[in-house]
Write a protein that holds these residues in place. Structure first.
Motif, PDB file in Angstrom:
ATOM      1  N   PHE A  16      -0.717 -13.054 -10.594  1.00  0.00           N
ATOM      2  CA  PHE A  16      -0.814 -11.755  -9.929  1.00  0.00           C
ATOM      3  C   PHE A  16      -0.636 -10.668 -10.970  1.00  0.00           C
ATOM      4  O   PHE A  16       0.235 -10.760 -11.842  1.00  0.00           O
ATOM      5  CB  PHE A  16       0.258 -11.631  -8.840  1.00  0.00           C
ATOM      6  CG  PHE A  16       0.060 -12.612  -7.737  1.00  0.00           C
ATOM      7  CD1 PHE A  16      -0.899 -12.376  -6.741  1.00  0.00           C
ATOM      8  CD2 PHE A  16       0.805 -13.794  -7.688  1.00  0.00           C
ATOM      9  CE1 PHE A  16      -1.100 -13.305  -5.725  1.00  0.00           C
ATOM     10  CE2 PHE A  16       0.610 -14.709  -6.671  1.00  0.00           C
ATOM     11  CZ  PHE A  16      -0.338 -14.471  -5.686  1.00  0.00           C
ATOM     12  N   VAL A  17      -1.460  -9.668 -10.867  1.00  0.00           N
ATOM     13  CA  VAL A  17      -1.404  -8.594 -11.850  1.00  0.00           C
ATOM     14  C   VAL A  17      -1.332  -7.271 -11.100  1.00  0.00           C
ATOM     15  O   VAL A  17      -2.052  -7.070 -10.107  1.00  0.00           O
ATOM     16  CB  VAL A  17      -2.669  -8.641 -12.729  1.00  0.00           C
ATOM     17  CG1 VAL A  17      -2.783  -7.383 -13.574  1.00  0.00           C
ATOM     18  CG2 VAL A  17      -2.666  -9.882 -13.597  1.00  0.00           C
ATOM     19  N   SER A  18      -0.496  -6.401 -11.559  1.00  0.00           N
ATOM     20  CA  SER A  18      -0.360  -5.093 -10.931  1.00  0.00           C
ATOM     21  C   SER A  18      -1.662  -4.307 -11.080  1.00  0.00           C
ATOM     22  O   SER A  18      -2.291  -4.304 -12.143  1.00  0.00           O
ATOM     23  CB  SER A  18       0.819  -4.361 -11.589  1.00  0.00           C
ATOM     24  OG  SER A  18       0.555  -2.989 -11.656  1.00  0.00           O
ATOM     25  N   SER A  19      -2.064  -3.662  -9.997  1.00  0.00           N
ATOM     26  CA  SER A  19      -3.364  -2.980  -9.968  1.00  0.00           C
ATOM     27  C   SER A  19      -3.558  -2.008 -11.123  1.00  0.00           C
ATOM     28  O   SER A  19      -4.671  -1.860 -11.643  1.00  0.00           O
ATOM     29  CB  SER A  19      -3.538  -2.200  -8.660  1.00  0.00           C
ATOM     30  OG  SER A  19      -3.488  -3.079  -7.580  1.00  0.00           O
ATOM     31  N   GLY A  20      -2.492  -1.368 -11.530  1.00  0.00           N
ATOM     32  CA  GLY A  20      -2.609  -0.361 -12.590  1.00  0.00           C
ATOM     33  C   GLY A  20      -2.867  -0.958 -13.960  1.00  0.00           C
ATOM     34  O   GLY A  20      -3.245  -0.249 -14.893  1.00  0.00           O
ATOM     35  N   ASN A  21      -2.656  -2.262 -14.085  1.00  0.00           N
ATOM     36  CA  ASN A  21      -2.710  -2.872 -15.407  1.00  0.00           C
ATOM     37  C   ASN A  21      -3.856  -3.870 -15.568  1.00  0.00           C
ATOM     38  O   ASN A  21      -3.869  -4.680 -16.501  1.00  0.00           O
ATOM     39  CB  ASN A  21      -1.364  -3.573 -15.672  1.00  0.00           C
ATOM     40  CG  ASN A  21      -1.120  -3.742 -17.159  1.00  0.00           C
ATOM     41  OD1 ASN A  21      -1.649  -2.981 -17.962  1.00  0.00           O
ATOM     42  ND2 ASN A  21      -0.363  -4.760 -17.519  1.00  0.00           N
ATOM     43  N   ALA A  72      -1.986  -4.153  -0.219  1.00  0.00           N
ATOM     44  CA  ALA A  72      -0.669  -3.768   0.306  1.00  0.00           C
ATOM     45  C   ALA A  72       0.402  -3.952  -0.757  1.00  0.00           C
ATOM     46  O   ALA A  72       1.362  -3.173  -0.831  1.00  0.00           O
ATOM     47  CB  ALA A  72      -0.345  -4.593   1.553  1.00  0.00           C
ATOM     48  N   LYS A  73       0.221  -4.983  -1.585  1.00  0.00           N
ATOM     49  CA  LYS A  73       1.233  -5.258  -2.633  1.00  0.00           C
ATOM     50  C   LYS A  73       0.860  -4.599  -3.951  1.00  0.00           C
ATOM     51  O   LYS A  73       1.533  -4.834  -4.978  1.00  0.00           O
ATOM     52  CB  LYS A  73       1.350  -6.767  -2.848  1.00  0.00           C
ATOM     53  CG  LYS A  73       1.945  -7.520  -1.669  1.00  0.00           C
ATOM     54  CD  LYS A  73       2.173  -8.984  -2.060  1.00  0.00           C
ATOM     55  CE  LYS A  73       2.318  -9.860  -0.820  1.00  0.00           C
ATOM     56  NZ  LYS A  73       2.084 -11.268  -1.113  1.00  0.00           N
ATOM     57  N   ASN A  74      -0.242  -3.825  -3.932  1.00  0.00           N
ATOM     58  CA  ASN A  74      -0.658  -3.128  -5.145  1.00  0.00           C
ATOM     59  C   ASN A  74      -0.925  -4.096  -6.312  1.00  0.00           C
ATOM     60  O   ASN A  74      -0.492  -3.870  -7.442  1.00  0.00           O
ATOM     61  CB  ASN A  74       0.430  -2.119  -5.537  1.00  0.00           C
ATOM     62  CG  ASN A  74      -0.191  -0.900  -6.216  1.00  0.00           C
ATOM     63  OD1 ASN A  74      -1.364  -0.608  -6.012  1.00  0.00           O
ATOM     64  ND2 ASN A  74       0.595  -0.226  -7.035  1.00  0.00           N
ATOM     65  N   GLN A  75      -1.605  -5.194  -5.977  1.00  0.00           N
ATOM     66  CA  GLN A  75      -1.855  -6.214  -6.998  1.00  0.00           C
ATOM     67  C   GLN A  75      -3.243  -6.819  -6.824  1.00  0.00           C
ATOM     68  O   GLN A  75      -3.916  -6.560  -5.823  1.00  0.00           O
ATOM     69  CB  GLN A  75      -0.809  -7.325  -6.877  1.00  0.00           C
ATOM     70  CG  GLN A  75      -0.992  -8.137  -5.593  1.00  0.00           C
ATOM     71  CD  GLN A  75       0.047  -9.236  -5.423  1.00  0.00           C
ATOM     72  OE1 GLN A  75       1.114  -9.207  -6.027  1.00  0.00           O
ATOM     73  NE2 GLN A  75      -0.259 -10.201  -4.587  1.00  0.00           N
TER      74      GLN A  75
END
Lengths: 478, 478
Positions: B374-379, B355-358
Motif C-alpha cells: 500500500f502506498v500513500s496517494s501523495g507519494n 477512503a484510506k488515501n492510498q
C-alpha cells in the motif's frame, strides 16, 4: 576529390545523380535497380522517420511487422490490385534447396497479407478501429531506376487501418493526408498541394486515393505521399468481418497510406542548387558545421582557435553540430564539402575573428557574401538557433514563391499546352477520362491532383469545354 | 477470452507459443515459417532497438541500408560462407515478368554485398575505419520454425566494419561484445556469459566468433548475440583494399555482428512464469498499468476514483503508463490480462483505497500477496519509479541465481553427462573437435562458449583427460 557538378540548367537529371553520389547520400547496388542508402542519406531518412512516426503515434497508430513474402494467390484476390502490380513483381520460386509448391511474391505493398491477418484478428466491433503502421522495404521491378525516386527495392512506411464505417475510414484517410501535408510543409519545407487522384491515377484496388503533390526544381511534379480509402474492396477479398453491436456480421472499411524514400528525392530536388544539397534545418543530419581556420605552422593560433571552438560548442543547445577539424584540408575545400552536403549553417572562425571577438555565420540557402554575417562570440548559441529557424522559414517561402511563379491558369487549351511544359497548370476538368488521356497524349502531362481547396463557382473543361465543377493540377511528373 | 496457459513444467514449448500468441506479441503468417510481429511485440522490439542503437551511435557507428537482393555469384565467393548458407537460401528467379539471367538471393546476412560496396568506397587509410550498421530483415529457410527463435524471415541489426589492422578489428569485435553484454544485463536483465565460439560453431567465414550466451527458464542455453572477427577472409574475397600511409595496397580487416528478434524470445524465456510474460521495466512497452476499480451503478464513486487516477497520472514522470478504464471488464479479468502481458507494475485503486488515501501497488515479478504493497496517494510517483528500479534489479538477481543454481562443475565425464541435461556444465575442454563431437552425440549438448573470464590454473579435458587450458560452457541449446 569532388568532381565538378553539372549545373541544373544544363542537365537536371545528371545534376541530381551527381549530387546524391558526391554528397554520399546513396549509391547504385550491383543488382540493377537496387540502391544503397549511405550513412549520410540514411541519417536524413531517420529524421524523416522520426518526425512521421511521432505523428502517427500521437494519432493512435502502432507499429508492427508483417512478412516480406506473400503467397501468389493472395495478390490475385483483388482484381484491380493484381492488374496493377503483377508486371512489377519479384518472385521467389526456390527455398531451402527445393522448388516451392506455390511461388512467393516479394511484397510490392502489403494490403493483401495484412488484410489476411486482419481477418484473423478482427472479430467484433470492439476490436475496431485497428490502426497499424509498418516501416518496411518493398520491391517493385523497375525498368528505369533512379536513386530515391524509382528503385527496385525502396523503404517506406505503410499504414493499414480497419474501421466499422465508411465515414470513419474516410476521416482516417484525410487525417493522414493532413499529417503528410503538415510534415512536408513544416519539416521538409516543401509546399505540397493536398488533393484527390483522378480514377486513372489511383491506387489499384482503392475507392479514392489522396496525394500530396510537390513541385521540383525543374518545375515538374512529384507525388510525395498517398493515402487511400480502400472502401470494402480488400475487406471483401480477404473476408475482414466483424460482429456489430446488433450481432450482425459486417465487412470492415479499410485504408492504406504511405510515404517512401522518394521523399528524400523530393527534398533534394525542391531545395538543391548548383553547389549541391540544401537541407531544411529541421531534418538535416548536421544542422551546423563549425570550421576552425588554423594557419599552418602557428601552433599558438591553432590552439587559441580550437579553444574558442570548444567554448562555442559548450554553449550550443539542441543543435546537431559537427566540428570539421581536418586541418590538413584548406578552409575552401572544407566549405565546399559542407555546401555540397547541404548543411544549413556554417561557422567560420580564425585568428582574425578571435581578435575581433566574433565568428562568421554562413547560410547555405543564401550562397556567397549575402548569406554571411558576423556574430559576437558571446551570442553564438542564440544566433544559431534563430538563424536555423529563419533558414527553415525562408526555404519554405522560397519554394512556395517558386511554385507559385511557375503555376499557371490558362484559359484556352492552346495556352494550356504551352504552360504545362513550364510548370503546373491549374485548369478545370470535366472529370472525363477521354480529356485526361488527350492531355497525356498531347503534352505528356498528367493530372497530379484535384486539390482539396477549390475555388468558388464553376466553369468549363480546359479540354472539351463541357461543364466542369473542379479545378485540377496538370503537370509533367516524376 | 484467454485460454488457460499450460504450466511451464508441463510443456515448456507449448507454454512459450501460447504466451506469445495470447499476449499478442506475434503470430504465424500464412507463409510457413514467417512471423507477424504484432504491435505489442513490436513495441518491445522498438525499445530493444533504441537501446542498442544509441549504444552503437555513441561508439561511432552510423546506420545505412544495403539491398535485400544479392547476386548468387557473390554468395559463392567465400568458400565457408557459401557452404554454411547455401542450404538456407530463398531465391528469386523471376522479376518484372521475366526469368532472370542470374538468380538473386534474398539476403541471409550481408557480408558479401556490403563487402562489395566497401571495395568501391574504401581507397585509402584515411577512409578507415568504416563503422556501419543496418537494421534489416533477413531470410533463412527454416524447417522447424518457432516464433522469435527460428523464423524464415527475421529482423535484426547487422554491423559491418572495416579496419586497417587486425588488432583494431579484434578490438571492435570485443567492443561490440561488451555492448551486447551491457545491453543484455542492464536492459534485458539477462545475465549472459560473453565468450568465444568453438571453431565448429563459428560463423561461416569468420576467424573467430564471439557470443553472449543466456540460460532460459527450462535451463537450456540460447545464443543471444554474436560478434565476428572476419580476419581478411571477406576483404580478400571482395577485394576490399586500401592504400596505406606508405602508398602500399593492403587488404582490410573486417568484422560483423548482430542481435536479432531472437532477443525477444530470450526475454520471454528468461523471465516468463506460468501467468505469462514478465517484462523488464527498462524495455517494457508499458511499465505501469493503472486499473481503476469502479463498482457498478455507483456513478459518484466511479467519478471520484477516476479523478484520483487523473491526479496520479499528472504526477508521474518518465513512466510509460496506461490507464485501463474498461469498466465493463471485472478487475480480476483486467489484472489477468496485464499479468499475461508482463507489465511490470500495476496500480489498483478503488473507493476503499480512496477512503484510506492510498493505492495498491502490485509487482508482476512477485505474484500474489507478497508482491503487493500500500502506498500513500501523495507519494505514488516516487514509489513507482523506485519500484520499477527495484523490479529491474530483482529480475536480474533472480535470473542470475537461477542460472548459477543450474550451473554445474562436473569432475568426471559420467557426472558431466548427467548434469548437462539439467543446465550448464562448466568443464575443461582440450580444444579438440573429436571431444566436442562426442559430447554432442552422447548428450545433444554443444559448447555454448569458451567464456572470456577463465579461472586460473589448468587441468584436464572432461572428455579425453588430455591437458586442457580452458573451461567451456556445455549445454543443450535453442
Amino acid at each position: 576529390m569532388f568532381d565538378k557538378i553539372v549545373p541544373r540548367s544544363e542537365d537536371y537529371a545528371k545534376w541530381y545523380t551527381q549530387v546524391i553520389r558526391q554528397a554520399e547520400m546513396a549509391d547504385y547496388a550491383p543488382v540493377r535497380g537496387c540502391m544503397v542508402v549511405r550513412p549520410y542519406g540514411f541519417a536524413l531518412w531517420e529524421n524523416v522517420k522520426e518526425q512521421l512516426d511521432s505523428r502517427f503515434k500521437a494519432s493512435g497508430h502502432q507499429n508492427a511487422a508483417f512478412p516480406l513474402f506473400i503467397p501468389m494467390s493472395f495478390i490475385e484476390k483483388e482484381a484491380e490490385h493484381v492488374e496493377g502490380f503483377k508486371p512489377e513483381l519479384a518472385i521467389v520460386t526456390h527455398g531451402g534447396g527445393k522448388k516451392l509448391e506455390e511461388p512467393l511474391v516479394v511484397r510490392p505493398t502489403s494490403e493483401t497479407i495484412i488484410g489476411y491477418m486482419y481477418s484473423q484478428w478482427i472479430q467484433s466491433y470492439r476490436d475496431l478501429p485497428v490502426l497499424i503502421n509498418q516501416w518496411a522495404n518493398v520491391v517493385r521491378w523497375e525498368m528505369r531506376p533512379r536513386l530515391f525516386l524509382r528503385t527496385m527495392e525502396f523503404f517506406w512506411q505503410e499504414g493499414h487501418t480497419a474501421h466499422s464505417t465508411h465515414a470513419e475510414a474516410e476521416e482516417e484517410t484525410l487525417r493522414i493526408l493532413d499529417i503528410y501535408t503538415d510534415f512536408a510543409v513544416n519539416e521538409a519545407a516543401i509546399p505540397v498541394i493536398p488533393g484527390r487522384k483522378s480514377d486513372s491515377e489511383k491506387f489499384p484496388g482503392a475507392l479514392t486515393s489522396y496525394t500530396i503533390e510537390a513541385m521540383m526544381g525543374d518545375k515538374r511534379g512529384l507525388q510525395a505521399g498517398t493515402s487511400h480509402d480502400l472502401g470494402q474492396n480488400f475487406a471483401k477479398a480477404f473476408d475482414i468481418q466483424y460482429l456489430d453491436a446488433n450481432q450482425k456480421q459486417q465487412h470492415c472499411w479499410t485504408t492504406s497510406w504511405g510515404v517512401s524514400t522518394r521523399m528524400i528525392g523530393a527534398i533534394i530536388m525542391a531545395h538543391g542548387d548548383d553547389q549541391g544539397l540544401v537541407l531544411p534545418p529541421r531534418l538535416a543530419p548536421t544542422q551546423l558545421v563549425i570550421v576552425p581556420i588554423t594557419p599552418k605552422n602557428r601552433e599558438d593560433d591553432k590552439q587559441a582557435v580550437m579553444d574558442a571552438v570548444a567554448k562555442i560548442c559548450e554553449t550550443l543547445e539542441g543543435v546537431r553540430y559537427h566540428v570539421d577539424d581536418r586541418h590538413d584540408y584548406s578552409p575552401g575545400w572544407r566549405f565546399n564539402e559542407w555546401e555540397l552536403k547541404g548543411v544549413p549553417l556554417r561557422i567560420e572562425i580564425g585568428p582574425r575573428d578571435l581578435a575581433k571577438n566574433q565568428v562568421v555565420l554562413a547560410r547555405r540557402d543564401i550562397p556567397g557574401r549575402d548569406g554571411k554575417s558576423f556574430v559576437s562570440s558571446g551570442n553564438v548559441a542564440n544566433e544559431v538557433n534563430q538563424m536555423l529557424d529563419t533558414i527553415q522559414a525562408d526555404m519554405l517561402k522560397r519554394a512556395t514563391a517558386f511554385r507559385d511563379a511557375n503555376t499557371f491558369e490558362p484559359t484556352s487549351y492552346e495556352a494550356f499546352q504551352e504552360v504545362v511544359e513550364e510548370g503546373f497548370a491549374r485548369a478545370r476538368w470535366c472529370g472525363n477520362e477521354t480529356c485526361e488521356d488527350k492531355v497525356r497524349e498531347d503534352t505528356q502531362a498528367t493530372i497530379r491532383c484535384i486539390p482539396i481547396e477549390q475555388p468558388d463557382g464553376d466553369g468549363n473543361c480546359i479540354v472539351c469545354s463541357a461543364a466542369a465543377e473542379e479545378i485540377a493540377i496538370f503537370a509533367r511528373a516524376y
